[in-house]
Scaffold this motif. Structure first.
Motif, PDB file in Angstrom:
ATOM      1  N   ASP A 170      -5.903 -15.902 -10.398  1.00 18.48           N
ATOM      2  CA  ASP A 170      -5.424 -14.633  -9.866  1.00 18.48           C
ATOM      3  C   ASP A 170      -4.913 -14.856  -8.436  1.00 18.48           C
ATOM      4  O   ASP A 170      -5.234 -15.852  -7.793  1.00 18.48           O
ATOM      5  N   SER A 171      -4.105 -13.909  -7.950  1.00 20.05           N
ATOM      6  CA  SER A 171      -3.727 -13.908  -6.538  1.00 20.05           C
ATOM      7  C   SER A 171      -4.931 -13.436  -5.729  1.00 20.05           C
ATOM      8  O   SER A 171      -5.787 -12.721  -6.243  1.00 20.05           O
ATOM      9  N   PRO A 172      -5.000 -13.822  -4.452  1.00 20.22           N
ATOM     10  CA  PRO A 172      -6.176 -13.447  -3.653  1.00 20.22           C
ATOM     11  C   PRO A 172      -6.293 -11.932  -3.460  1.00 20.22           C
ATOM     12  O   PRO A 172      -5.294 -11.233  -3.372  1.00 20.22           O
ATOM     13  N   LEU A 173      -7.533 -11.453  -3.410  1.00 21.88           N
ATOM     14  CA  LEU A 173      -7.800 -10.044  -3.110  1.00 21.88           C
ATOM     15  C   LEU A 173      -7.421  -9.778  -1.650  1.00 21.88           C
ATOM     16  O   LEU A 173      -7.345 -10.710  -0.870  1.00 21.88           O
ATOM     17  N   PRO A 174      -7.207  -8.523  -1.245  1.00 21.07           N
ATOM     18  CA  PRO A 174      -7.281  -7.284  -2.044  1.00 21.07           C
ATOM     19  C   PRO A 174      -6.051  -7.099  -2.925  1.00 21.07           C
ATOM     20  O   PRO A 174      -4.993  -7.659  -2.661  1.00 21.07           O
ATOM     21  N   THR A 175      -6.234  -6.282  -3.976  1.00 15.81           N
ATOM     22  CA  THR A 175      -5.187  -6.099  -4.980  1.00 15.81           C
ATOM     23  C   THR A 175      -4.911  -4.623  -5.233  1.00 15.81           C
ATOM     24  O   THR A 175      -5.837  -3.834  -5.431  1.00 15.81           O
ATOM     25  N   VAL A 176      -3.628  -4.282  -5.232  1.00 16.13           N
ATOM     26  CA  VAL A 176      -3.167  -3.004  -5.769  1.00 16.13           C
ATOM     27  C   VAL A 176      -2.814  -3.288  -7.228  1.00 16.13           C
ATOM     28  O   VAL A 176      -1.909  -4.072  -7.504  1.00 16.13           O
ATOM     29  N   PRO A 177      -3.546  -2.700  -8.208  1.00 17.50           N
ATOM     30  CA  PRO A 177      -3.285  -3.047  -9.609  1.00 17.50           C
ATOM     31  C   PRO A 177      -2.010  -2.394 -10.143  1.00 17.50           C
ATOM     32  O   PRO A 177      -1.383  -1.583  -9.462  1.00 17.50           O
ATOM     33  N   GLY A 178      -1.667  -2.762 -11.370  1.00 14.09           N
ATOM     34  CA  GLY A 178      -0.542  -2.144 -12.059  1.00 14.09           C
ATOM     35  C   GLY A 178       0.578  -3.123 -12.344  1.00 14.09           C
ATOM     36  O   GLY A 178       1.143  -3.717 -11.426  1.00 14.09           O
ATOM     37  N   TYR A 179       0.887  -3.295 -13.630  1.00 12.56           N
ATOM     38  CA  TYR A 179       1.993  -4.149 -14.082  1.00 12.56           C
ATOM     39  C   TYR A 179       3.240  -3.306 -14.387  1.00 12.56           C
ATOM     40  O   TYR A 179       4.350  -3.692 -14.034  1.00 12.56           O
ATOM     41  N   ASP A 180       3.040  -2.189 -15.085  1.00 15.91           N
ATOM     42  CA  ASP A 180       4.170  -1.388 -15.564  1.00 15.91           C
ATOM     43  C   ASP A 180       4.588  -0.326 -14.553  1.00 15.91           C
ATOM     44  O   ASP A 180       3.741   0.386 -14.005  1.00 15.91           O
ATOM     45  N   VAL A 181       5.903  -0.208 -14.354  1.00 17.69           N
ATOM     46  CA  VAL A 181       6.428   0.751 -13.382  1.00 17.69           C
ATOM     47  C   VAL A 181       7.681   1.417 -13.917  1.00 17.69           C
ATOM     48  O   VAL A 181       8.435   0.829 -14.702  1.00 17.69           O
ATOM     49  N   ALA A 182       7.897   2.655 -13.503  1.00 19.44           N
ATOM     50  CA  ALA A 182       9.197   3.315 -13.644  1.00 19.44           C
ATOM     51  C   ALA A 182       9.437   4.069 -12.352  1.00 19.44           C
ATOM     52  O   ALA A 182       8.517   4.704 -11.804  1.00 19.44           O
ATOM     53  N   GLY A 183      10.661   3.960 -11.836  1.00 17.79           N
ATOM     54  CA  GLY A 183      10.952   4.612 -10.571  1.00 17.79           C
ATOM     55  C   GLY A 183      12.402   4.432 -10.160  1.00 17.79           C
ATOM     56  O   GLY A 183      13.263   4.146 -10.992  1.00 17.79           O
ATOM     57  N   VAL A 184      12.642   4.589  -8.863  1.00 13.98           N
ATOM     58  CA  VAL A 184      14.003   4.584  -8.334  1.00 13.98           C
ATOM     59  C   VAL A 184      14.147   3.480  -7.287  1.00 13.98           C
ATOM     60  O   VAL A 184      13.307   3.358  -6.389  1.00 13.98           O
ATOM     61  N   VAL A 185      15.205   2.695  -7.408  1.00 13.76           N
ATOM     62  CA  VAL A 185      15.467   1.628  -6.430  1.00 13.76           C
ATOM     63  C   VAL A 185      15.843   2.252  -5.082  1.00 13.76           C
ATOM     64  O   VAL A 185      16.745   3.094  -5.009  1.00 13.76           O
ATOM     65  N   VAL A 186      15.119   1.846  -4.029  1.00 14.44           N
ATOM     66  CA  VAL A 186      15.420   2.377  -2.688  1.00 14.44           C
ATOM     67  C   VAL A 186      15.925   1.293  -1.739  1.00 14.44           C
ATOM     68  O   VAL A 186      16.403   1.595  -0.651  1.00 14.44           O
ATOM     69  N   LYS A 187      15.817   0.038  -2.141  1.00 14.86           N
ATOM     70  CA  LYS A 187      16.285  -1.059  -1.295  1.00 14.86           C
ATOM     71  C   LYS A 187      16.483  -2.280  -2.184  1.00 14.86           C
ATOM     72  O   LYS A 187      15.702  -2.495  -3.114  1.00 14.86           O
ATOM     73  N   VAL A 188      17.520  -3.065  -1.908  1.00 20.29           N
ATOM     74  CA  VAL A 188      17.758  -4.271  -2.702  1.00 20.29           C
ATOM     75  C   VAL A 188      17.802  -5.497  -1.796  1.00 20.29           C
ATOM     76  O   VAL A 188      18.309  -5.431  -0.675  1.00 20.29           O
TER      77      VAL A 188
END
Length: 322
Positions: A69-87
């Motif tokens: 795993d990546s080191p803690l701390p962790t914000v969980p969540g794999y799946d997302v839907a949303g709006v691109v605000v920066k590229v």
């Protein structure tokens, strides 16, 4: 929907975060001031509208694969839907304002991002996301990526094709509901059988199953009929291998593995979502959100507790965020 322009993106945002391993009710905490991730050159920054939970989120939170795993701390969540605000500077296919969805972790168990989708903003590589089908809500879109990509890639892995038969173990779950639909409506299966509990048998038929097997009453491996492919989405590999035809394929997404079955771990790809877009837009393949949801962002811990009962039908979704 209106998204913040790149000059109005805050430096900090609300997120769910854990700093030690354990079950959500013990370790997952709300933090109203977590630094917003800066997108790398190949990433987009997404204003999150909806997220969905997967069993891998819970296993990761409990430390089941902490060595990789990546080191803690962790914000969980794999799946997302949303709006691109920066590229990022090298992003070619997306622009600010695009409505997107995806599974933001390239490999589910190999150092997944420690800043996931259960926050107001998250960053993801361009290759992991796709434009959201216009007919789907953000909540519906968020329910799809990891589960539908796992269903599709698992079927591809077995060489599944038109005219073959398949048995799906765990037909009413997040992945199983999509294996049934894809096998029937995308791959052209000759026969789809699937297991579920008594109350969910009609659902299996509505998704495209020709034979719905009540696992509380019947042992699928005792059926006289055998199948070209068995897709095990629940972890019954030792029984799955008894239901396959000679020379057929058994694929499982939950170990341990009984030969000749093979285990399969997803590599996330936005290209799979693009490939399936016509089927989603036509309604041939449908998202399925558990009726207890969507859970509001403030009830994310409750959403995890419900996921952990293993009784959800389809997907557990968190919406709106925030």
């Amino acid at each position: 929907m209106a998204a913040p322009s790149s000059d109005s993106i805050p430096s900090h945002n609300k997120a769910w975060i854990y700093s030690e391993y354990g079950i959500a009710v013990d370790v997952l905490k709300f933090d109203s001031s977590v630094a917003v991730p800066q997108p790398k050159e190949d990433q987009v920054l997404i204003k999150v509208v909806a997220a969905s939970l997967n069993p891998v989120d819970s296993k990761r939170m409990r430390g089941f694969f902490k060595d990789i795993d990546s080191p803690l701390p962790t914000v969980p969540g794999y799946d997302v839907a949303g709006v691109v605000v920066k590229v990022g500077s090298q992003v070619k296919n997306f622009k600010e304002g695009d409505e997107v969805y995806g599974d933001i972790n390239d490999k589910a168990l190999d150092h997944p991002k420690n800043f996931g989708s259960l926050a107001e903003y998250t960053a993801a590589e361009e290759k992991l996301v796709a434009l959201k089908p216009k007919n789907l809500s953000f909540a519906e879109a968020a329910s799809l990526p990891l589960a539908i990509e796992t269903a599709y890639e698992g079927l591809e892995r077995t060489g599944f094709s038109a005219g073959k038969s398949i048995l799906v173990l765990g037909g009413a779950g997040g992945v199983g509901t999509h294996v049934i639909q894809l096998a029937k409506h995308v791959f052209g299966a000759s026969k789809v059988a699937a297991t579920a509990s008594t109350a969910k048998l009609e659902l299996l038929k509505s998704l495209g199953a020709d034979l719905a097997i009540d696992y509380t009453k019947d042992n699928f491996e005792d059926l006289p009929e055998k199948f070209d492919v068995v897709y095990d989405a629940v972890g019954q590999c030792d029984r799955a291998v008894k239901a396959v035809k000679e020379g057929g394929q058994v694929v499982t997404i939950v170990g341990p593995v009984t030969p000749p079955a093979s285990i399969f771990l997803l590599t996330s790809k936005g290209s799979i979502l693009d490939k399936l877009k016509p089927y989603l837009e036509s309604g041939k393949v449908k998202p399925l959100i558990d009726s207890k949801g969507p859970f509001p962002f403030s009830k994310t811990v409750e959403a995890f507790s419900y996921l952990d009962t293993n009784r959800a039908t389809g997907k557990v979704v968190v919406y709106p965020i925030p």
